[in-house]
Design an enzyme around this catalytic site. Sequence first.
Site, short mmCIF file in Angstrom:
data_model
loop_
_atom_site.label_atom_id
_atom_site.label_comp_id
_atom_site.label_asym_id
_atom_site.label_seq_id
_atom_site.Cartn_x
_atom_site.Cartn_y
_atom_site.Cartn_z
N SER A 11 41.03 -35.38 65.86
CA SER A 11 42.31 -35.49 66.57
C SER A 11 42.25 -34.73 67.89
O SER A 11 41.17 -34.41 68.38
CB SER A 11 43.43 -34.98 65.66
OG SER A 11 43.57 -35.83 64.53
N HIS A 13 42.87 -31.63 68.75
CA HIS A 13 42.16 -30.34 68.69
C HIS A 13 40.66 -30.57 68.70
O HIS A 13 39.91 -29.85 69.36
CB HIS A 13 42.61 -29.58 67.44
CG HIS A 13 42.04 -28.21 67.31
ND1 HIS A 13 42.19 -27.24 68.28
CD2 HIS A 13 41.32 -27.64 66.32
CE1 HIS A 13 41.57 -26.13 67.89
NE2 HIS A 13 41.03 -26.36 66.70
N ASP A 33 35.59 -37.27 59.98
CA ASP A 33 37.02 -37.21 59.66
C ASP A 33 37.27 -38.16 58.50
O ASP A 33 36.65 -39.24 58.44
CB ASP A 33 37.85 -37.61 60.89
CG ASP A 33 39.30 -37.19 60.80
OD1 ASP A 33 39.73 -36.39 61.64
OD2 ASP A 33 40.00 -37.66 59.88
N ASP A 34 38.15 -37.79 57.59
CA ASP A 34 38.45 -38.66 56.46
C ASP A 34 39.31 -39.86 56.86
O ASP A 34 39.49 -40.79 56.07
CB ASP A 34 39.11 -37.86 55.33
CG ASP A 34 38.11 -36.95 54.63
OD1 ASP A 34 36.89 -37.14 54.80
OD2 ASP A 34 38.55 -36.04 53.90
N GLY A 60 43.61 -27.70 62.77
CA GLY A 60 44.54 -26.58 62.87
C GLY A 60 45.04 -26.07 61.53
O GLY A 60 45.31 -24.88 61.37
N HIS A 124 42.33 -4.54 73.53
CA HIS A 124 41.29 -3.69 72.95
C HIS A 124 41.56 -3.32 71.49
O HIS A 124 42.70 -3.17 71.06
CB HIS A 124 41.13 -2.41 73.78
CG HIS A 124 42.36 -1.54 73.76
ND1 HIS A 124 42.60 -0.59 72.79
CD2 HIS A 124 43.41 -1.50 74.61
CE1 HIS A 124 43.74 0.01 73.03
NE2 HIS A 124 44.26 -0.52 74.13
N HIS A 133 45.07 -17.89 63.41
CA HIS A 133 45.24 -18.68 64.63
C HIS A 133 46.14 -17.90 65.58
O HIS A 133 47.28 -17.60 65.26
CB HIS A 133 45.89 -20.02 64.27
CG HIS A 133 46.05 -20.97 65.41
ND1 HIS A 133 46.40 -22.28 65.22
CD2 HIS A 133 45.94 -20.81 66.75
CE1 HIS A 133 46.49 -22.89 66.39
NE2 HIS A 133 46.22 -22.00 67.34
N ILE A 154 52.94 -19.78 69.57
CA ILE A 154 52.80 -19.98 71.01
C ILE A 154 53.75 -19.05 71.77
O ILE A 154 54.93 -18.93 71.45
CB ILE A 154 53.04 -21.47 71.35
CG1 ILE A 154 52.72 -21.75 72.83
CG2 ILE A 154 54.45 -21.90 70.99
CD1 ILE A 154 52.69 -23.24 73.14
#
Length: 196
Positions: A11, A13, A33-34, A60, A124, A133, A154
């Site tokens: 897809s 991503h 991919d399935d 994702g 750091h 993610h 996001i």
Amino acid sequence: MNQKVIIIGASGHGRVVADIVRSNGDVVVGFLDDDMSKNVLGRIDSYSQYDDVQFVIAIGNTEHRIHISETLDCNWYTAIHPSAVISPSVTIGEGTVIMPNAVVNVNSTIGKHCIINTAAVIEHDNIIGDYSHISVGAKLGGTVSVGKRSWVGIGSTVSNNVSICDDTIIGAGAVVVKNINTSGIYIGVPAKRHGE
């Protein structure tokens, strides 16, 4: 020598990860991919017929990444875009993807099969747990710890010296200013557990 890479997940991503692979001078052999309606080499379970390649998961969904990484016996490719700024002291786990313009600063540790998305900033001494993610434009201050299988949404912000436990979702634009010790979904400014 250029690496040959097969991308698991075809897809959007997956297409971004393919760009990262090519940007490093490596070769995209194709996608697994399935969903066979996509332009793919085959289903994910056909991976073992491909020799002398590395694989990277471009999906994702955390549960799917975990299942695939624990099921497939293969060599994992770590995809880091050349525009990412990463301190030489950073440790990065296998299969992790770091997108364009991300910053990972000194003495940070990124777990395996993580996604560090476009323009994310990890300051750091951060510790990012396996399969987590860090979304587009998220900013983590110094000495932040993000638990395994967590998702920092996001544009969200995590203040310095904050710890986030495993299996936690930080909503888009949320601001985390204190430790999160109970898994759940956290939203708002300052971030609070959804439903409380």
